[in-house]
Design a protein around this motif. Structure first.
Motif, PDB file in Angstrom:
ATOM      1  N   GLU A  95       0.837  -1.214   0.000  1.00 12.02           N
ATOM      2  CA  GLU A  95       0.000   0.000   0.000  1.00 12.02           C
ATOM      3  C   GLU A  95       0.864   1.252   0.000  1.00 12.02           C
ATOM      4  O   GLU A  95       0.557   2.236  -0.677  1.00 12.02           O
ATOM      5  N   ARG A  96       1.954   1.209   0.759  1.00 15.23           N
ATOM      6  CA  ARG A  96       2.819   2.397   0.837  1.00 15.23           C
ATOM      7  C   ARG A  96       3.531   2.648  -0.478  1.00 15.23           C
ATOM      8  O   ARG A  96       3.689   3.794  -0.901  1.00 15.23           O
ATOM      9  N   TRP A  97       4.015   1.584  -1.132  1.00 19.55           N
ATOM     10  CA  TRP A  97       4.647   1.790  -2.451  1.00 19.55           C
ATOM     11  C   TRP A  97       3.674   2.489  -3.402  1.00 19.55           C
ATOM     12  O   TRP A  97       4.036   3.436  -4.108  1.00 19.55           O
ATOM     13  N   ALA A 103       2.345   9.802  -5.121  1.00 22.68           N
ATOM     14  CA  ALA A 103       2.629  11.141  -4.591  1.00 22.68           C
ATOM     15  C   ALA A 103       3.959  11.686  -5.102  1.00 22.68           C
ATOM     16  O   ALA A 103       4.060  12.866  -5.461  1.00 22.68           O
ATOM     17  N   ALA A 104       4.967  10.830  -5.122  1.00 23.94           N
ATOM     18  CA  ALA A 104       6.321  11.300  -5.461  1.00 23.94           C
ATOM     19  C   ALA A 104       6.613  11.219  -6.960  1.00 23.94           C
ATOM     20  O   ALA A 104       7.652  11.702  -7.412  1.00 23.94           O
ATOM     21  N   GLY A 105       5.730  10.573  -7.713  1.00 21.26           N
ATOM     22  CA  GLY A 105       5.871  10.573  -9.163  1.00 21.26           C
ATOM     23  C   GLY A 105       6.861   9.561  -9.706  1.00 21.26           C
ATOM     24  O   GLY A 105       7.468   9.786 -10.747  1.00 21.26           O
ATOM     25  N   PHE A 106       7.013   8.429  -9.023  1.00 23.29           N
ATOM     26  CA  PHE A 106       7.810   7.351  -9.621  1.00 23.29           C
ATOM     27  C   PHE A 106       6.912   6.143  -9.880  1.00 23.29           C
ATOM     28  O   PHE A 106       5.873   5.981  -9.230  1.00 23.29           O
ATOM     29  N   ASP A 107       7.310   5.336 -10.859  1.00 23.93           N
ATOM     30  CA  ASP A 107       6.455   4.234 -11.304  1.00 23.93           C
ATOM     31  C   ASP A 107       6.439   3.080 -10.303  1.00 23.93           C
ATOM     32  O   ASP A 107       7.499   2.600  -9.883  1.00 23.93           O
ATOM     33  N   VAL A 108       5.243   2.663  -9.963  1.00 19.89           N
ATOM     34  CA  VAL A 108       5.061   1.429  -9.187  1.00 19.89           C
ATOM     35  C   VAL A 108       4.056   0.615  -9.994  1.00 19.89           C
ATOM     36  O   VAL A 108       2.879   0.959 -10.050  1.00 19.89           O
ATOM     37  N   SER A 173      15.719   4.096  -9.686  1.00 16.65           N
ATOM     38  CA  SER A 173      15.125   5.424  -9.533  1.00 16.65           C
ATOM     39  C   SER A 173      14.113   5.545  -8.394  1.00 16.65           C
ATOM     40  O   SER A 173      13.847   6.658  -7.943  1.00 16.65           O
ATOM     41  N   ALA A 174      13.552   4.434  -7.925  1.00 15.18           N
ATOM     42  CA  ALA A 174      12.439   4.553  -6.960  1.00 15.18           C
ATOM     43  C   ALA A 174      12.890   5.181  -5.641  1.00 15.18           C
ATOM     44  O   ALA A 174      12.318   6.204  -5.211  1.00 15.18           O
TER      45      ALA A 174
END
Ligand SMILES: Cc1cc2nc3c(=O)[nH]c(=O)nc-3n(C[C@H](O)[C@H](O)[C@H](O)COP(=O)(O)OP(=O)(O)OC[C@H]3O[C@@H](n4cnc5c(N)ncnc54)[C@H](O)[C@@H]3O)c2cc1C
Length: 402
Positions: A95-97, A103-108, A173-174
């Motif tokens: 859930e946090r990922w 929010a931070a704009g990186f791909d999950v 990058s994450a």
């Protein structure tokens, strides 16, 4: 890999309090402060959560950026194959990922994992997992479905599974993106600053001393250098791994994976599968068919990264992690990878040694070696999967609540 609950808080004493001048004290007007040691996924997870809970947060990192295990890995958030405490942390971390990535704009990428079964025993083992977890978590595949889903050599694929809960992030990058985002939101990062000692309410660094209401030590395997007694009591050592990034260079075109790919070598080692009846037969069959793979304790798996594949890995355990890597480990990975994908044109783009913390019979080291000093260490290779969940749990234990 056996499961164990996080260790009970330890009563041993931490580094003695120092009397260095206080160069950065919490201000009463802006609230309580958490100091986090280490800017890997665990430390960044603790920082994100403490910030969310309204604390002032300082992260102290000895390197100039995020350089530890948290960028050396596959980027595989391998939720389904975990059991017990690791599963609980993994579900929370999932859930946090997803929320931090948005929010931070990186791909999950919620793409799941494909597991390829190449023997009847492997397919039986996947069936046992499906029976335990249900079809929502483990979707069994026929041989034809597995071949269609994953571009592996079709023979001897006998089946497989899709594990839809699993996630994929770009490991390069994450975590750095998370650090940048936290920094932009007011989390205080002290890069190129090593922590020399931690004590109740006080963190001594190479650039002065910080006061803290709570300290989270997320130094990973370097715990043995900061809090040696805590690390030694738990048997923390280093596990070093051969890793390669490969690209197909022949005339057959690209090799596109839509998800991470696990094999029988992986099945035999993750806790949820290793506990099932057919796991021993799978491990024995692989060891008999490829003794060198067993000797290198290989986990043959791959994740896609921008038109290339990250392929790994081997495991060697010792107190330290000398950088010298035996070429035989790379030869093994390439042989197994080329055989798995039926591609003899996989060419190495990069090779590296990854290092993570290991400890006998535990997956996590959670301890409070001095009042208010909280250790959060993942002691096997599942910190991308569980670290964000562990971090939140350690803050709860530390009383860092909203
Ligand atoms: C090759 C490889 C593949 C892996 N694949 C996966 C995977 O696909 N999925 C998965 O779930 N897990 C995977 N893992 C495991 C996962 O990467 C780790 O468990 C996780 O990154 C650990 O995070 P961390 O924050 O504890 O450690 P790290 O990322 O190592 O961060 C610890 C930080 O603490 C800093 N530090 C240490 N001591 C001090 C000090 N005294 N002062 C200041 N800073 C200090 C270090 O510089 C470092 O930046 C893999 C690991 C490796 C090596």
């Amino acid at each position: 890999m056996n499961l164990s609950a996080p260790s009970a808080p330890s009563t041993e004493s931490a580094t003695a309090p120092t009397r260095a001048p206080v160069t950065s004290a919490p201000s009463a007007s802006t609230g309580r402060r958490v100091v986090v040691v280490g800017a890997g996924v665990v430390g960044l997870g603790a920082a994100a959560e403490a910030h969310r809970r309204g604390y002032r947060v300082t992260v102290v990192e000895q390197a100039a950026g995020v350089v530890g295990s948290s960028v050396q890995n596959f980027g595989h958030v391998c939720v389904t194959a975990q059991a017990g405490t690791a599963r609980r942390y993994a579900l929370a971390a999932r859930e946090r990922w997803l929320s931090l990535g948005a929010a931070a704009g990186f791909d999950v990428a919620p793409v799941g994992t494909h597991v390829v079964a190449r023997t009847a025993a492997e397919q039986r083992l996947l069936g046992e997992l499906a029976a335990e977890r249900g079809s929502e978590e483990v979707r069994l595949l026929t041989a034809a479905e597995a071949r269609a889903a994953v571009p592996v050599r079709p023979d001897p694929v006998v089946g497989g599974a899709h594990l839809p809960l699993d996630l994929l992030v770009d490991p390069r990058s994450a975590a750095p993106a998370l650090a940048r985002w936290l920094e932009a939101r007011g989390v205080d990062f002290r890069w190129r600053t090593a922590v020399r000692a931690v004590a109740p309410g006080r963190v001594t660094t190479t650039r002065g001393t910080l006061e803290a209401d709570a300290v989270v030590v997320a130094a990973h395997h370097d715990l043995d250098r900061l809090l040696p007694a805590t690390a030694e009591e738990a048997g923390v050592r280093r596990c070093r791994l051969h890793m390669v990034r490969v690209r197909p260079t022949g005339s057959r075109g690209p090799l596109e994976l839509s998800t991470p790919v696990l094999t029988g070598w992986s099945m035999a080692r993750y806790a949820a599968l290793a506990a099932l009846p057919s796991a021993a037969e799978v491990a024995a069959g692989l060891a008999a068919a490829d003794p060198s793979g067993a000797a290198w304790d290989v986990n043959l798996m791959a994740t896609p990264q921008g038109g290339t594949l990250i392929l790994g890995d081997t495991h060697l355990r010792a107190a330290d992690a000398p950088v010298f890597q035996d070429e035989a480990g790379f030869d093994l990975l390439l042989r197994l990878g080329r055989d798995l994908f039926g591609r003899d044109d996989l060419t190495v783009v990069e090779r590296w040694q990854g290092t993570y913390a290991t400890a006998p019979e535990r997956e996590f080291l959670v301890a409070e070696p001095a009042p208010g000093v909280h250790v959060a260490t993942v002691t096997t290779g599942i910190g991308m999967t569980t670290g964000l969940g562990l971090a939140a749990d350690v803050l709860d234990r530390a009383g860092v609540t909203a």
